[in-house]
Scaffold this active site. Sequence first.
Site, PDB file in Angstrom:
ATOM      1  NE  ARG A 106      -4.029   0.596   1.899  1.00 21.17           N
ATOM      2  CZ  ARG A 106      -4.937   0.725   2.412  1.00 21.17           C
ATOM      3  NH1 ARG A 106      -5.462   1.414   3.544  1.00 21.17           N
ATOM      4  NH2 ARG A 106      -6.183   0.134   2.177  1.00 21.17           N
ATOM      5  CG  HIS A 133      -8.508   0.167  -2.686  1.00 11.23           C
ATOM      6  ND1 HIS A 133      -7.723  -0.841  -2.343  1.00 11.23           N
ATOM      7  CD2 HIS A 133      -9.232   0.446  -1.564  1.00 11.23           C
ATOM      8  CE1 HIS A 133      -7.925  -1.220  -1.149  1.00 11.23           C
ATOM      9  NE2 HIS A 133      -8.953  -0.301  -0.546  1.00 11.23           N
ATOM     10  CD  GLN A 136     -13.070  -1.746  -0.598  1.00 11.40           C
ATOM     11  OE1 GLN A 136     -12.330  -1.613   0.489  1.00 11.40           O
ATOM     12  NE2 GLN A 136     -14.051  -2.420  -0.279  1.00 11.40           N
ATOM     13  CG  ASP A 228     -13.523   6.503  -1.040  1.00 12.96           C
ATOM     14  OD1 ASP A 228     -13.400   6.481   0.194  1.00 12.96           O
ATOM     15  OD2 ASP A 228     -12.585   6.594  -1.684  1.00 12.96           O
ATOM     16  CB  CYS A 268     -13.840   1.172   0.099  1.00 13.66           C
ATOM     17  SG  CYS A 268     -13.480   2.894   0.284  1.00 13.66           S
ATOM     18  NE  ARG A 296     -10.401  -5.349   0.860  1.00  8.96           N
ATOM     19  CZ  ARG A 296      -9.640  -4.331   1.446  1.00  8.96           C
ATOM     20  NH1 ARG A 296     -10.199  -3.009   1.642  1.00  8.96           N
ATOM     21  NH2 ARG A 296      -8.320  -4.156   1.010  1.00  8.96           N
TER      22      ARG A 296
HETATM   23  N1  NVA Z   1      -9.939   6.764  -1.266  1.00 14.16           N
HETATM   24  C1  NVA Z   1      -9.499   6.596  -0.111  1.00 14.16           C
HETATM   25  C2  NVA Z   1      -9.832   5.036   0.165  1.00 14.16           C
HETATM   26  C3  NVA Z   1      -9.371   4.426   1.460  1.00 14.16           C
HETATM   27  C4  NVA Z   1      -9.849   2.868   1.691  1.00 14.16           C
HETATM   28  C5  NVA Z   1      -8.181   6.614   0.112  1.00 14.16           C
HETATM   29  O1  NVA Z   1      -7.217   6.467  -0.811  1.00 14.16           O
HETATM   30  O2  NVA Z   1      -7.840   7.217   1.252  1.00 14.16           O
HETATM   31  N1   CP Z   2     -11.223   0.056   2.445  1.00  8.73           N
HETATM   32  C1   CP Z   2      -9.929  -0.090   2.977  1.00  8.73           C
HETATM   33  O1   CP Z   2      -8.788  -0.393   2.357  1.00  8.73           O
HETATM   34  O2   CP Z   2      -9.923   0.005   4.249  1.00  8.73           O
HETATM   35  P1   CP Z   2      -8.211   0.263   5.115  1.00  8.73           P
HETATM   36  O3   CP Z   2      -7.847   1.416   4.574  1.00  8.73           O
HETATM   37  O4   CP Z   2      -8.909   0.043   6.470  1.00  8.73           O
HETATM   38  O5   CP Z   2      -7.368  -0.743   4.726  1.00  8.73           O
END
Ligand code: NVA
Ligand code: CP
Length: 311
Positions: A106, A133, A136, A228, A268, A296
């Site tokens: 990540r 992502h 997800q 989101d 998500c 997930r």
């Molecule tokens: N769009 C959000 C998703 C978090 C799971 C981010 O990137 O922070």
């Molecule tokens: N939806 C998601 O990826 O959650 P986290 O940021 O908690 O991993």
Amino acid sequence: MMNSMYGKSILNLTELTKEEFLSIIELAVAIKADPEAYRGVLAGKILAMIFEKNSTRTRVSFEAGIIQLGGQAIVLDSKSTQMGRGEPVKDTAKVMSSYVDGIMIRTYSDQIVAELAKEASIPVINGLTDDHHPCQILADFQTIYEQKGKLEGIKLTYIGDGNNMAHSFLIGGSLVGMDISIATPKGYEPKAEFVELAKKNAKVSGSIIEIVNDPDQAAKNADVLVTDVWASMGDESEQKEREVIFKEFQINNRLSVQAKKDYLFLHCLPAHRGEEVSVDIIDGTHSAIYEEAANRLHAQKALMVKLMANL
Ligand code: NVA
Ligand code: CP
């Protein structure tokens, strides 16, 4: 028959054919129904997980998932690694390939994930980047499949920021023949390259792809309403400014009347109640956010089995 996904990396879902994508969802449903049948499938396998951004779901579901499959995880905060001090991605990829069987990362830049995948001899999984992502989407599509009985022909409407989730819905949806309608404020549309990619996929799958600035138009006849956060990880400094710009882009009781009566609400998570979604919608009867989060685990177990077990 050899599994065509064995050894592959998943950067943004473009690595998968429609059949491969659907076979992951199918396996996720099977694993969820009978987890015991898959215990030990990844016995002895090790997944390294590198986090440069925060996580609850991704971190815990991947680690729990590989343990349930008989393997183990090593979790790394990127700051504590040499990569965090500037060691080349190439060297990290080569070295880690000699210790573990897969890497989940990540991070911010998609380029880092692409380089890691290019240089590693083991599968690399994108656990969220600024632009994508994919994990997800697997869980979301599993949830839609379970609740609606199909993916093809479903209309999914995403309201909000044209961010990593919007891009992944475009790519995943256009692969499986789902109609994707996205409404964002002006200037926050998804990146043109991913819209183009979705439109190209749509020519094959029959999806309808719509990008607009009017939430009511996008939400018309939707089977699934999704949103989101308005400011993703990395955009936090714009939070206050975005609260003003995105004000009309909340999924609430006023907007949801545009959707089909039996629409499904997904997010998500983490969510900001009262911003991108009202409390009555996210905690209401149409919401499947906790089933979605639970999936997930199952979807990523299926993904790891496909990439890491030569079944
Ligand atoms: N769009 C959000 C998703 C978090 C799971 C981010 O990137 O922070
Ligand atoms: N939806 C998601 O990826 O959650 P986290 O940021 O908690 O991993």
